[in-house]
Design a protein around this motif. Structure first.
Motif, PDB file in Angstrom:
ATOM      1  N   PRO A 291       0.877  -1.465   0.028  1.00  0.00           N
ATOM      2  CA  PRO A 291       0.151   0.034   0.003  1.00  0.00           C
ATOM      3  C   PRO A 291       1.092   1.398   0.140  1.00  0.00           C
ATOM      4  CG  PRO A 291       0.083  -1.223   2.225  1.00  0.00           C
ATOM      5  CD  PRO A 291       0.702  -1.862   1.247  1.00  0.00           C
ATOM      6  N   LEU A 292       0.459   2.477  -0.458  1.00  0.00           N
ATOM      7  CA  LEU A 292       1.011   3.415  -0.625  1.00  0.00           C
ATOM      8  C   LEU A 292       0.833   4.291   0.693  1.00  0.00           C
ATOM      9  CD1 LEU A 292      -0.271   4.865  -4.081  1.00  0.00           C
ATOM     10  CD2 LEU A 292       1.790   3.578  -3.811  1.00  0.00           C
ATOM     11  N   PRO A 293       2.057   4.883   1.046  1.00  0.00           N
ATOM     12  CA  PRO A 293       2.056   5.868   2.446  1.00  0.00           C
ATOM     13  C   PRO A 293       1.002   6.748   2.402  1.00  0.00           C
ATOM     14  CG  PRO A 293       4.133   5.181   1.637  1.00  0.00           C
ATOM     15  CD  PRO A 293       3.376   4.995   0.713  1.00  0.00           C
ATOM     16  N   PRO A 294       0.212   6.871   3.502  1.00  0.00           N
ATOM     17  CA  PRO A 294      -0.681   8.380   3.387  1.00  0.00           C
ATOM     18  C   PRO A 294      -0.205   9.738   3.367  1.00  0.00           C
ATOM     19  CG  PRO A 294      -1.082   6.703   5.139  1.00  0.00           C
ATOM     20  CD  PRO A 294      -0.009   6.275   4.647  1.00  0.00           C
ATOM     21  N   VAL A 295       1.302   9.642   3.535  1.00  0.00           N
ATOM     22  CA  VAL A 295       1.723  11.022   3.340  1.00  0.00           C
ATOM     23  C   VAL A 295       1.620  11.579   1.869  1.00  0.00           C
ATOM     24  CG1 VAL A 295       4.196  10.008   2.913  1.00  0.00           C
ATOM     25  CG2 VAL A 295       3.768  12.141   3.739  1.00  0.00           C
ATOM     26  N   LEU A 296       1.549  10.434   0.978  1.00  0.00           N
ATOM     27  CA  LEU A 296       1.482  10.612  -0.460  1.00  0.00           C
ATOM     28  C   LEU A 296       0.281  11.564  -0.682  1.00  0.00           C
ATOM     29  CD1 LEU A 296       3.342   7.506  -1.892  1.00  0.00           C
ATOM     30  CD2 LEU A 296       4.407   9.892  -1.639  1.00  0.00           C
ATOM     31  N   LEU A 297      -0.842  11.571   0.260  1.00  0.00           N
ATOM     32  CA  LEU A 297      -2.128  12.409  -0.114  1.00  0.00           C
ATOM     33  C   LEU A 297      -1.638  13.818  -0.391  1.00  0.00           C
ATOM     34  CD1 LEU A 297      -4.334  10.848   2.445  1.00  0.00           C
ATOM     35  CD2 LEU A 297      -4.741  10.613   0.011  1.00  0.00           C
ATOM     36  N   ILE A 298      -0.548  14.204   0.237  1.00  0.00           N
ATOM     37  CA  ILE A 298      -0.206  15.631  -0.178  1.00  0.00           C
ATOM     38  C   ILE A 298      -0.085  16.032  -1.719  1.00  0.00           C
ATOM     39  CG2 ILE A 298       1.959  17.174   0.033  1.00  0.00           C
ATOM     40  CD1 ILE A 298       2.835  15.816   2.420  1.00  0.00           C
ATOM     41  N   LEU A 299       0.056  14.973  -2.602  1.00  0.00           N
ATOM     42  CA  LEU A 299       0.072  15.153  -3.916  1.00  0.00           C
ATOM     43  C   LEU A 299      -1.258  15.785  -4.360  1.00  0.00           C
ATOM     44  CD1 LEU A 299       2.030  12.190  -4.992  1.00  0.00           C
ATOM     45  CD2 LEU A 299       2.830  14.300  -5.121  1.00  0.00           C
ATOM     46  N   ILE A 300      -2.446  15.781  -3.787  1.00  0.00           N
ATOM     47  CA  ILE A 300      -3.547  16.303  -4.043  1.00  0.00           C
ATOM     48  C   ILE A 300      -3.509  17.621  -4.593  1.00  0.00           C
ATOM     49  CG2 ILE A 300      -5.714  17.022  -3.249  1.00  0.00           C
ATOM     50  CD1 ILE A 300      -5.948  14.613  -1.660  1.00  0.00           C
ATOM     51  N   GLY A 301      -2.283  18.454  -4.112  1.00  0.00           N
ATOM     52  CA  GLY A 301      -2.331  19.948  -4.410  1.00  0.00           C
ATOM     53  C   GLY A 301      -1.884  19.795  -5.741  1.00  0.00           C
ATOM     54  N   LYS A 302      -1.199  18.889  -6.063  1.00  0.00           N
ATOM     55  CA  LYS A 302      -0.371  19.249  -7.676  1.00  0.00           C
ATOM     56  C   LYS A 302      -1.553  18.792  -8.650  1.00  0.00           C
ATOM     57  CE  LYS A 302       2.548  16.473 -10.654  1.00  0.00           C
ATOM     58  NZ  LYS A 302       3.134  17.621 -11.396  1.00  0.00           N
ATOM     59  N   VAL A 303      -2.695  17.977  -8.283  1.00  0.00           N
ATOM     60  CA  VAL A 303      -3.754  17.530  -9.456  1.00  0.00           C
ATOM     61  C   VAL A 303      -4.407  19.124  -9.556  1.00  0.00           C
ATOM     62  CG1 VAL A 303      -5.915  16.733  -9.753  1.00  0.00           C
ATOM     63  CG2 VAL A 303      -3.916  15.649  -8.527  1.00  0.00           C
ATOM     64  N   VAL A 304      -4.595  19.524  -8.471  1.00  0.00           N
ATOM     65  CA  VAL A 304      -5.588  20.967  -8.359  1.00  0.00           C
ATOM     66  C   VAL A 304      -4.678  22.140  -9.154  1.00  0.00           C
ATOM     67  CG1 VAL A 304      -6.450  23.081  -7.059  1.00  0.00           C
ATOM     68  CG2 VAL A 304      -6.609  20.589  -6.352  1.00  0.00           C
ATOM     69  N   PHE A 305      -3.537  22.339  -9.048  1.00  0.00           N
ATOM     70  CA  PHE A 305      -2.730  23.594  -9.762  1.00  0.00           C
ATOM     71  C   PHE A 305      -2.400  23.119 -11.274  1.00  0.00           C
ATOM     72  CE2 PHE A 305      -1.321  24.454  -5.180  1.00  0.00           C
ATOM     73  CZ  PHE A 305      -1.982  25.458  -5.322  1.00  0.00           C
ATOM     74  N   ASP A 306      -2.218  21.695 -11.445  1.00  0.00           N
ATOM     75  CA  ASP A 306      -1.964  21.180 -12.766  1.00  0.00           C
ATOM     76  C   ASP A 306      -2.995  21.504 -13.700  1.00  0.00           C
ATOM     77  OD1 ASP A 306       0.649  20.669 -12.353  1.00  0.00           O
ATOM     78  OD2 ASP A 306       0.345  18.447 -12.245  1.00  0.00           O
ATOM     79  N   TYR A 307      -4.469  21.428 -13.104  1.00  0.00           N
ATOM     80  CA  TYR A 307      -5.461  21.749 -14.278  1.00  0.00           C
ATOM     81  C   TYR A 307      -5.737  23.253 -14.035  1.00  0.00           C
ATOM     82  CZ  TYR A 307      -7.725  17.442 -15.593  1.00  0.00           C
ATOM     83  OH  TYR A 307      -8.254  16.151 -15.910  1.00  0.00           O
ATOM     84  N   ALA A 308      -5.631  23.993 -12.929  1.00  0.00           N
ATOM     85  CA  ALA A 308      -5.625  25.359 -13.031  1.00  0.00           C
ATOM     86  C   ALA A 308      -4.812  25.963 -14.052  1.00  0.00           C
ATOM     87  CB  ALA A 308      -5.655  26.079 -11.525  1.00  0.00           C
TER      88      ALA A 308
END
Length: 469
Positions: free
Chosen positions: A114-131
């Motif tokens: 399983p992926l470590p929960p700390v990688l949820l930080i990457l959610i911010g990258k999704v938002v800015f990449d679309y914006a």
């Protein structure tokens, strides 16, 4: 037949320069930062982080990113289409972020580790990449190459300093995740703030319908490319332990570096140039595009492949020495795909997204089939099979572009094979001469030999390509 100038106009040379700055800053600085993280992290930990990034990028291209390719054809004054595009990008970013969060939390159900929960930080990258997509489209329409070129440099420096700082005081995985988010934020800030290019999102049904057909096809093309870039890493991660997949993940990073560089040229230079050109001009422009990709991507990849046994452990640390062959193959694969991207940029802006979608979908599906078939033999066999398949795909894509009918073999030989062959031959020849003079060099002397031999090969290739630009 229209007369085409033998060399780029000053404006075109400026576009090439700033596209190179943007691509270089978007690639070289992140690559240096990534290499530092690779030294700080074990192959298993880095593999998990790269699987999360691959999952994010794959989910991102499921959304309406193809709207960017379509809205680019509308003048800036047509605010309805740009505001509608912004609304679609906002929706795509929110939905993708939610799905990514769920995938990370549920990763233990479909991955061996399983992926470590700390990688949820990457959610911010999704938002800015679309914006960033809506204001970037307007800046590209304006030809604001200086602004577009300098943003990658700033993002690399700022995000690298933040991410590596966090890695040293917290954990390398946390620092890597924050680095990716900071990079996307700085890119968005420099694209949208102070430029007047960002418009408040506002959905217009009529504008959406006018873009829907081509945007759907363009989104399908991006999805197929995303599958080719990232899904193979997820597939391998479901079939093998992270430590075994690590070499492939590292090689894919170099492949994506080359693809990112070529994508910068496609978005900032090739697409707007092809869109403005007439049918008779496009053969010359595609030829110049092939030379540009060979110069910017092909010569460095050729030199890297020639000396990969020394360069991989030097760049990423001795723990990656066994990955050298796989990394070199996937770097070459990135260059081969980048060449096909020149024809892809032409198809995208000339209402041929349907044909490009069919080609891209076939590439994605066949790559996955090759992974499943050859992975049991070893990742290097899977990588070699994918390189061969993508070579055939690139030749076919160029051949199916009507503007290039009958010219593809000559273009590839003169614009690609000749400079690559000369670069490699000169570099390896210089190294062979040096080995005759110094039979068993110490590491620093060996590094100097590689640097000098590579420089000689690069200059030889540059002299050939420069005459074609």
């Amino acid at each position: 037949m229209a007369t085409v100038p033998a060399s780029p106009a000053p404006g075109a040379r400026g576009a090439v320069f700033w596209s190179t700055v943007n691509g270089g800053a978007s690639v070289l600085l992140p690559f240096i930062v990534f290499a530092l993280f690779a030294r700080l992290m074990s192959p298993a930990d880095l593999s998990l982080a790269m699987v999360a990034v691959a999952m994010l990028e794959l989910l991102k291209v499921i959304g309406p990113q193809g709207v960017y390719d379509v809205v680019l054809a509308y003048p800036e004054e047509d605010r309805r289409h740009y505001r509608t595009a912004g609304a679609l990008f906002l929706l795509g970013g929110i939905v993708t972020a939610m799905v990514f969060a769920g995938a990370v939390l549920a990763s233990g159900r479909f991955l061996d580790h399983p992926l470590p929960p700390v990688l949820l930080i990457l959610i911010g990258k999704v938002v800015f990449d679309y914006a960033i997509l809506q204001p970037q489209a307007i800046l590209v329409r304006r030809g604001a190459m200086r602004r577009l070129g300098s943003r990658g440099l700033a993002a690399g420096v700022v995000a690298g300093a933040i991410g590596l700082g966090v890695a040293l005081v917290a954990t390398p995985m946390t620092g890597l995740a924050i680095y990716y988010v900071a990079q996307s934020f700085v890119l968005f800030a420099m694209t949208a703030m102070g430029t007047g290019a960002w418009l408040a999102p506002a959905f217009d049904a009529t504008a959406a319908r006018e873009m829907a057909s081509q945007a759907t096809r363009a989104s399908g093309v991006r999805l197929s490319a995303g599958v080719s870039n990232y899904f193979d890493q997820i597939l391998l991660s479901a079939m093998a332990a992270p430590a075994q997949v690590g070499p492939y993940n590292l090689g894919k990073r170099l492949e994506v570096v080359v693809i990112t560089m070529s994508s910068s040229f496609s978005q900032l230079l090739f697409q707007p140039t092809f869109a403005r050109a007439g049918h008779d001009e496009r053969l010359h422009l595609v030829a110049r595009g092939l030379s540009t990709i060979t110069l910017i991507c092909g010569l460095p990849v050729a030199l890297f492949a020639a000396f990969h046994r020394d360069l991989v452990p030097l760049l990423f640390g001795p723990q990656w020495r066994a990955a050298a062959g796989v990394v070199a193959l996937l770097a070459v694969n990135g260059f081969i795909r980048a060449l096909g991207g020149v024809a892809g940029a032409l198809m995208t802006v000339t209402q041929r997204n349907g044909r490009l979608l069919a080609l891209s979908a076939f590439a994605a599906v066949s790559n996955m089939a090759l992974i499943a078939l050859f992975a049991a033999w070893g990742v290097i066999w899977a990588a070699a099979a994918i390189v061969l398949r993508n070579l055939m795909q690139t030749i076919a894509t160029l051949a199916l572009t009507s503007e290039l009918a009958g010219h593809v073999p000559a273009l590839l030989i003169r614009r690609v094979l000749l400079p690559i062959a000369v670069t490699t031959a000169v570099a390896l020849g210089a190294e062979a001469v040096a080995r005759l003079l110094v039979s068993d060099p110490v590491p620093l002397v060996r590094l100097a030999i590689i640097a000098i031999s590579g420089a000689l090969g690069g200059v030889a290739g540059l002299l050939i390509v420069r005459r074609q630009m």
